[in-house]
Design an enzyme around this catalytic site. Structure first.
Site, mmCIF file in Angstrom:
data_model
loop_
_atom_site.group_PDB
_atom_site.id
_atom_site.type_symbol
_atom_site.label_atom_id
_atom_site.label_comp_id
_atom_site.label_asym_id
_atom_site.label_seq_id
_atom_site.Cartn_x
_atom_site.Cartn_y
_atom_site.Cartn_z
ATOM 1 N N LYS A 84 59.712 4.078 0.485
ATOM 2 C CA LYS A 84 61.067 4.205 -0.069
ATOM 3 C C LYS A 84 61.671 2.802 -0.185
ATOM 4 O O LYS A 84 62.104 2.199 0.786
ATOM 5 C CB LYS A 84 61.953 5.075 0.827
ATOM 6 C CG LYS A 84 63.291 5.356 0.188
ATOM 7 C CD LYS A 84 64.426 5.027 1.155
ATOM 8 C CE LYS A 84 65.756 4.909 0.476
ATOM 9 N NZ LYS A 84 65.934 3.669 -0.288
ATOM 10 N N PRO A 85 61.725 2.268 -1.420
ATOM 11 C CA PRO A 85 62.336 0.938 -1.604
ATOM 12 C C PRO A 85 63.866 1.045 -1.565
ATOM 13 O O PRO A 85 64.416 2.141 -1.722
ATOM 14 C CB PRO A 85 61.895 0.531 -3.015
ATOM 15 C CG PRO A 85 61.013 1.620 -3.526
ATOM 16 C CD PRO A 85 61.217 2.820 -2.674
ATOM 17 N N ALA A 86 64.540 -0.086 -1.389
ATOM 18 C CA ALA A 86 66.011 -0.108 -1.387
ATOM 19 C C ALA A 86 66.528 0.254 -2.775
ATOM 20 O O ALA A 86 65.939 -0.132 -3.789
ATOM 21 C CB ALA A 86 66.504 -1.490 -0.996
ATOM 22 N N GLY A 90 65.145 -3.432 7.905
ATOM 23 C CA GLY A 90 66.527 -3.269 7.470
ATOM 24 C C GLY A 90 67.473 -3.527 8.618
ATOM 25 O O GLY A 90 67.128 -4.248 9.569
ATOM 26 N N SER A 91 68.636 -2.913 8.551
ATOM 27 C CA SER A 91 69.665 -3.204 9.551
ATOM 28 C C SER A 91 69.352 -2.518 10.886
ATOM 29 O O SER A 91 68.691 -1.473 10.931
ATOM 30 C CB SER A 91 71.013 -2.722 9.029
ATOM 31 O OG SER A 91 70.964 -1.333 8.810
ATOM 32 N N GLU A 94 61.650 -3.796 11.947
ATOM 33 C CA GLU A 94 62.010 -5.201 11.702
ATOM 34 C C GLU A 94 63.490 -5.180 11.360
ATOM 35 O O GLU A 94 63.874 -4.809 10.249
ATOM 36 C CB GLU A 94 61.194 -5.761 10.530
ATOM 37 C CG GLU A 94 59.696 -5.832 10.791
ATOM 38 C CD GLU A 94 59.332 -6.883 11.825
ATOM 39 O OE1 GLU A 94 60.176 -7.736 12.149
ATOM 40 O OE2 GLU A 94 58.198 -6.841 12.332
ATOM 41 N N LEU A 95 64.336 -5.557 12.322
ATOM 42 C CA LEU A 95 65.775 -5.318 12.174
ATOM 43 C C LEU A 95 66.565 -6.616 12.029
ATOM 44 O O LEU A 95 66.009 -7.654 11.691
ATOM 45 C CB LEU A 95 66.261 -4.464 13.351
ATOM 46 C CG LEU A 95 65.430 -3.188 13.591
ATOM 47 C CD1 LEU A 95 65.912 -2.430 14.812
ATOM 48 C CD2 LEU A 95 65.437 -2.274 12.366
ATOM 49 N N CYS A 118 66.823 -12.189 7.125
ATOM 50 C CA CYS A 118 67.018 -11.827 8.524
ATOM 51 C C CYS A 118 66.763 -13.015 9.450
ATOM 52 O O CYS A 118 67.210 -13.021 10.581
ATOM 53 C CB CYS A 118 66.069 -10.689 8.875
ATOM 54 S SG CYS A 118 64.383 -11.100 8.461
ATOM 55 N N GLU A 120 75.830 -10.580 12.152
ATOM 56 C CA GLU A 120 74.962 -11.221 11.157
ATOM 57 C C GLU A 120 75.803 -11.539 9.903
ATOM 58 O O GLU A 120 76.436 -10.638 9.343
ATOM 59 C CB GLU A 120 73.864 -10.212 10.813
ATOM 60 C CG GLU A 120 72.646 -10.806 10.204
ATOM 61 C CD GLU A 120 71.576 -9.731 9.947
ATOM 62 O OE1 GLU A 120 71.893 -8.523 9.927
ATOM 63 O OE2 GLU A 120 70.423 -10.125 9.751
#
Ligand code: NAP
Length: 485
Positions: free
Chosen positions: A180-182, A233-234, A255-256, A289, A386
């Site tokens: 699922k891409p953004a 993502g977040s 991976e946040l 990130c 962030e």
């Protein structure tokens, strides 16, 4: 422009080898952040389409898991070559939907290919063990097997390379995938479907769905056929996905978010530090990130560093990523610009000084000036949150211990950087920083050979390195008895 990219710009989802629209026929508009104009649409799929994609991946897994490591390695090498053969076209597509400069997009596409090649090589090295047996008549084997259907969810800031680190190891291990891409940058993800088809991955091995994040995410997390969720993502969404995946006990890789500190000691090579600072801060307009969120500079060189950083930041050419020589493109959308403005307002209200930039760029839209703020203090918003934009806040420190303490004062632990000319200090600081990745006298450190990943609330697991394969493999212990020895 679109003429050149049209072959890879798929305005459909890939499910079981078919390019299809959403059941409802609904679509999502995709916008070029440099112009604010619509580039095209993608399907607004939901739970039902995702379920079909998962079932297709499960069916394909039955035979794909039996392919030899060498076969999969060869397919991945072909995929690497196909990406490199189309590097310019894929880069153009990436810039169109994401905004980053063409130079950065070429770099990202090249990096995607490099990850694929790395995992093509790793596919042949998923060794097990033969363990010395405590029984004379039994033998102990430990083997590695693909986990099964992998769900991969990716963000908009690196829509190509974030997927390469997930699809690369998944396919190398013999897993199948639902991606699922953004929603803001779906085409670079969908292009992987076209590339995988082209090089001969069987139907159903790679499926790609775009649309409602909540519905697709819920199906991916709760469907028992999915054995692993890999997410970039977040932190906020990552935590939610971990919770939702718990009911079916899936493997998770996360991976946040990050809050990277960049420390410059009095004994550092100042020009090298400024050069590293520019790269670690303004790449992708500060939307990575691993971008520096907080600069900590020792008092002896503080003023000089701020002056040189501001000077260098003013020289960055801002503009449409497609234009020659542009180094900083637009932010992803106006919401991102508003967030950046909030950070600046907060800092100025608390005594911070804008040394360069500080406002929307004359180009309008979501373009923003590269900004440097001196006099940063620990009560300012960017100490905790962030930024994800082109602001460089610079804090002053006196001692090494103080710098390490401040750098670690965050729930995040992804990347950090520091500059020093003292070898003893290099080891002390490297060991003192609680981060998954450390750049010593380097501002850009990502490479497929090394494990990329965070600690604390920045994530779980690593992407890249030999470690990047482990989460896609199950360990099986086999005890062979009755050998009559
Ligand atoms: P995001 O809002 O968390 O979105 C990431 C992905 O999750 C998108 O595909 C999004 O879909 C999807 N998503 C949103 N809500 C969901 C839900 N309820 N269920 C399932 N999926 C859902 O993050 P972002 O704004 O795109 O990316 C920026 C963040 O990513 C930053 O925090 C950055 O630090 C982090 N990041 C981390 C790394 C790393 O390696 N550690 C690398 C790059 C970025 P939609 O687009 O459809 O909303």
């Amino acid at each position: 422009m679109l003429q050149k990219t049209s072959h890879f710009m798929r305005q459909a989802n890939l499910i079981n080898g078919e390019w299809v629209q959403a059941d409802s026929g609904q679509t999502i508009d995709v916008i070029n952040p440099a112009t604010g104009l619509k580039i095209g649409t993608v399907p607004k799929a939901g739970g039902a389409e995702t379920r079909r994609a998962i079932e297709a991946a499960e069916e394909a897994f039955k035979s794909f898991r039996k392919t030899s490591a060498l076969e999969r390695s060869k397919l991945l090498r072909k995929l690497h070559d196909a990406i490199m053969d189309n590097q310019d076209v894929l880069a153009e597509l990436l810039t169109l939907e994401q905004g980053k400069s063409l130079t950065e997009s070429r770099g990202e596409v090249g990096s995607s290919a490099a990850y694929v090649l790395w995992f093509a090589e790793e596919a042949r090295r998923t060794y097990g063990d033969v363990v010395p047996s405590p029984w004379a008549d039994r033998r102990i084997l430990v083997t590695k097997e693909p986990v099964g259907v992998v769900a991969a969810i990716t963000p908009w800031n690196f829509p190509s390379s974030m997927l390469s680190r997930k699809l690369g190891p998944a396919l190398a291990a013999g897993c199948t995938a639902v991606v699922k891409p953004a929603s803001q940058t779906p085409y670079s993800g969908l292009a992987w479907g076209a590339l995988c088809e082209e090089v001969g991955f069987p139907k159903g091995v790679v499926n790609i769905v775009t649309g409602s994040a909540g519905e697709i995410g819920d199906e991916l997390c709760t469907n028992p056929l999915v054995k692993k969720i890999t997410f970039t993502g977040s932190t906020e969404i990552g935590k939610m996905l971990i919770q939702k995946s718990a009911m079916t006990v899936k493997k998770v890789s996360m991976e946040l978010g990050g809050n990277a500190p960049f420390l410059v000691f009095d004994d550092a090579d100042l020009d090298r530090a400024v050069q590293g600072a520019i790269a670690a801060k303004y790449r992708n307009s500060g939307q990575t990130c691993v971008c520096t969120n907080r600069f900590f500079v020792q008092e002896g060189i503080y003023d000089k560093f701020v002056e040189k950083l501001a000077e260098a930041s003013k020289k960055l050419k801002v503009g449409s990523g497609l234009d020659d020589g542009v180094q900083q493109g637009p932010l992803i959308d106006v919401k991102a610009v508003e967030k950046v403005e909030e950070f600046i307002e907060d800092a100025v209200a608390k005594g911070g000084k804008i040394v360069s930039g500080g406002k929307r760029h004359a180009l309008g839209g979501s373009f923003f000036e590269p900004t440097v703020i001196s006099g940063a203090k620990s009560n300012m918003k960017f100490m905790k949150d962030e930024i994800f934009g082109p602001i460089a806040p610079v804090f002053k420190f006196k001692t090494e211990a103080e710098a390490i303490e401040q750098a670690n004062d965050t729930e995040f632990g992804l990347a950090c950087y520091f500059y020093t000319g003292d070898l003893g200090r290099a080891f002390r600081v490297m060991e003192g920083l609680k981060y998954g990745m450390v750049g010593v006298n380097e501002g850009i450190i990502t490479t497929p050979e090394a494990p990329f990943g965070g600690v604390k609330e920045s994530g779980l697991g690593s992407e890249g390195g030999y470690q990047g394969m482990t989460d896609y493999l199950d360990t099986k212990y086999v005890c062979i008895g009755g050998l009559g020895l």
